[in-house]
Design a protein around this motif. Structure first.
Motif, PDB file in Angstrom:
ATOM      1  N   UNK A 264       0.825  -1.207   0.000  1.00 32.64           N
ATOM      2  CA  UNK A 264       0.000   0.000   0.000  1.00 32.64           C
ATOM      3  C   UNK A 264       0.859   1.257   0.000  1.00 32.64           C
ATOM      4  N   UNK A 265       0.371   2.269  -0.683  1.00 36.41           N
ATOM      5  CA  UNK A 265       1.096   3.528  -0.736  1.00 36.41           C
ATOM      6  C   UNK A 265       0.155   4.682  -1.060  1.00 36.41           C
ATOM      7  N   UNK A 266       0.668   5.900  -0.928  1.00 35.49           N
ATOM      8  CA  UNK A 266      -0.132   7.107  -1.120  1.00 35.49           C
ATOM      9  C   UNK A 266       0.723   8.133  -1.863  1.00 35.49           C
ATOM     10  N   UNK A 267       0.119   8.826  -2.826  1.00 31.71           N
ATOM     11  CA  UNK A 267       0.800   9.947  -3.469  1.00 31.71           C
ATOM     12  C   UNK A 267       0.635  11.157  -2.552  1.00 31.71           C
ATOM     13  N   UNK A 268       1.689  11.510  -1.854  1.00 32.86           N
ATOM     14  CA  UNK A 268       1.643  12.611  -0.895  1.00 32.86           C
ATOM     15  C   UNK A 268       1.786  13.956  -1.606  1.00 32.86           C
ATOM     16  N   UNK A 269       2.766  14.040  -2.512  1.00 27.73           N
ATOM     17  CA  UNK A 269       3.036  15.269  -3.250  1.00 27.73           C
ATOM     18  C   UNK A 269       2.642  15.054  -4.714  1.00 27.73           C
ATOM     19  N   UNK A 270       1.532  15.635  -5.187  1.00 27.18           N
ATOM     20  CA  UNK A 270       1.078  15.413  -6.569  1.00 27.18           C
ATOM     21  C   UNK A 270       2.149  15.798  -7.584  1.00 27.18           C
ATOM     22  N   UNK A 271       2.090  15.168  -8.758  1.00 29.82           N
ATOM     23  CA  UNK A 271       3.097  15.404  -9.791  1.00 29.82           C
ATOM     24  C   UNK A 271       3.114  16.860 -10.252  1.00 29.82           C
TER      25      UNK A 271
END
Length: 559
Positions: A264-271
């Protein structure tokens, strides 16, 4: 257990950094020795006792001594994002160099000496192999730190290590070895580092340069002139039309994208986080700050496999904080990985609240940073300032997330009720900022003052301490689980006094074995501290007990 710790620490090792699997030191770190702190603290959760063989050091006396020294060195330096003093970093630099030289001598002695053999299968024992591995990994992670101070010899050793790994058909080292050799051949050198300053980013520069070199080689190979045999058509006689080589365009080959993290993971800082920064210089600064975290799916940290064991370990160290430990556990519910939660431990001064918060993060394997609320008078120190300002800087939470490369982190807010500041003028009230962090809905898309974009901080575990929460706004208290604890009781002397005695010896640079208290001393301390209360007062009593000995740490030769 020692093998498990060795395996867990591999992800923080020098070789993981050289392969690009672990983020290389960046310019926003407070000093170059952060990689050593991360590795040593993952390898040994508690301070190894010098000269005392245990399972954590494979029952090896010399490894125990060197590991203890490395552990103490790492604890003497702050981790991100607190800035270290130039003097303390300079002392640590010299000590790390000395430690590395002694590690190398010990490795050579083990390699040249007789191996312990298992009489049943005539093979080198696993324990001895692990001893060598621990020595080598410790020396290599110190080399990573030294290279970030501009040490050419350290970079040379790392390049040689990467080349040996490549020769053994290990993958992922080619970019670093090529880039490092190119940097070493450059006449301008690696740069000049000053104590107290950030790393020189030597490892990252080597990786980037190596990837560029490999990309150019691949492009050149793809556009190479065809051989005579490839141009001939054996089925038809006669002249063959040659291709117009001048018209062939070289197509650059981009490096392969990094593999997505497993689990599991999360995009913390959007591209697109850097796009809102405005001018190109600001955009480049954000890209340097976030590095691989920009647009990446950052992994979550798994919760303990055995919650009961996790709770028992913490309760064994601080029994009076048991309600706080249970509240942290309950904040995670049935999650498989650490997520958001806000727990505030309220209690009298000297109850060990700050240490208890730190130990929760350490035992849980969560990246950790502490913010002292009593030292702030506005929300800029906590929440950052805009990148468009000359003094722009990110929030402490953004630094922790970007530096750790993980979506699950722990931020400690110490002395929460003592935060200063005013809502109207004077830089704002830092407590207002916490409303957005503490609410799950807004934390998933919290608007960063620094980035001028939204970031996901919803998987942060916020652990707060306070002596009295009554002055904290009700809207903030509603977002927290408040646990009221008392101070330690007289029956806790048997747990606290030995730990405080060992700490006293460490603070004086003495052997921890001098801090072993006998039954009479424990009884005397119990009588003097019969009402319980502040750990700080008990520490003073322990110091007095050690000083009263006829032959104690103060009377014996140091080291």
């Amino acid at each position: 257990m020692n093998a498990d710790a060795l395996d867990r620490a591999e992800a923080f090792s020098a070789l993981a950094i050289l392969r690009g699997l672990r983020k290389a030191p960046a310019h926003f770190l407070c000093h170059p020795f952060v990689p050593a702190i991360h590795y040593v603290m993952r390898r040994w959760e508690t301070h190894p006792l010098p000269g005392v063989p245990t399972a954590d050091v494979h029952w090896h006396i010399d490894l125990a001594t060197h590991a203890s020294e490395a552990w103490a060195l790492c604890r003497s330096l702050p981790s991100v994002p607190v800035r270290a003093s130039a003097a303390s970093v300079e002392v640590a630099h010299a000590k790390f160099e000395d430690l590395r030289s002694r590690l190398v001598v010990r490795i050579e002695e083990i390699d040249n000496g007789p191996f312990l053999l298992d009489l049943e299968d005539d093979r080198t024992t696993v324990e001895q192999e692990n001893v060598v591995l621990d020595f080598v990994r410790l020396a290599q992670i110190i080399d990573v730190c030294l290279a970030e101070t501009g040490d050419r010899d350290a970079l040379e050793r790392l390049a040689s290590a990467a080349e040996r790994c490549t020769a053994l058909r290990a993958t992922g080292f080619l970019a670093f070895s090529n880039g490092a050799r190119s940097l070493l051949a450059h006449p301008e050198g690696l740069g000049t580092w000053l104590p107290g300053r950030a790393p020189l980013c030597v490892i990252q520069r080597s990786l980037d340069l190596g990837r560029d070199i490999l990309g150019m080689r691949a492009a050149a190979a793809k556009s190479a002139r065809p051989t005579h045999a490839e141009e001939m058509d054996d089925d038809r006689p006669g002249p063959v039309a040659r291709p117009n080589l001048a018209a062939v365009k070289t197509v650059p080959v981009m490096p392969a994208p990094a593999a997505e993290p497993q689990g599991p993971g999360v995009v913390v800082f959007p591209a697109d986080a850097a796009e809102a920064a405005g001018k190109g210089e600001n955009k480049r600064e954000i890209e340097r700050f976030l590095g691989k975290a920009l647009g990446a799916r950052l992994p979550l940290v798994p919760v303990p496999d055995d919650w009961n064991a996790w709770e028992a370990k913490l309760n064994g160290e601080s029994p009076w904080l048991a309600p706080f430990h249970r509240a942290v556990r309950l904040s995670q519910g049935g999650r498989s990985h650490w997520g958001g939660g806000v727990v505030c431990v309220e209690g009298p001064p000297g109850a060990g609240k700050s240490r208890g918060v730190r130990r929760v993060a350490e035992v849980s394997g969560l990246p950790y940073a502490r913010f002292n609320c009593e030292a702030t008078s506005d929300n800029a120190g906590l929440g950052g300032t805009s990148i468009r300002w000359l003094s722009g800087h990110p929030s402490i939470l953004e630094r922790l997330l970007a530096t750790s490369g993980l979506a699950s982190v722990c931020l400690a807010l110490d002395e929460l009720e003592k935060a200063g500041g005013a809502r109207r003028g004077g830089g704002g009230d830092p407590l207002d900022l916490l409303h957005g962090w503490f609410e799950a809905e807004t934390a998933r898309a919290w608007r960063s003052t620094y980035l001028l974009s939204t970031v996901d901080v919803s998987n942060t575990l916020f652990l707060c301490t306070a002596n009295d929460t009554s002055s904290i706004p009700g809207s903030l208290r509603d977002r927290m689980t408040i646990v009221r604890v008392g101070g330690p009781l007289p029956e806790h002397v048997g747990v606290l006094a030995p730990a405080l005695a060992r700490q006293a010896c460490r603070d004086l640079g003495e052997d921890e074995r001098f801090g072993v208290l006998d039954g009479d001393e424990i009884a005397a301390l119990s009588k003097a501290w019969s009402q319980g209360g502040s750990i700080r007062r008990l520490r003073r009593l322990v110091d007095m007990a050690l000083q009263a000995r006829e032959s104690g740490p103060a009377a014996l030769p140091r080291h």
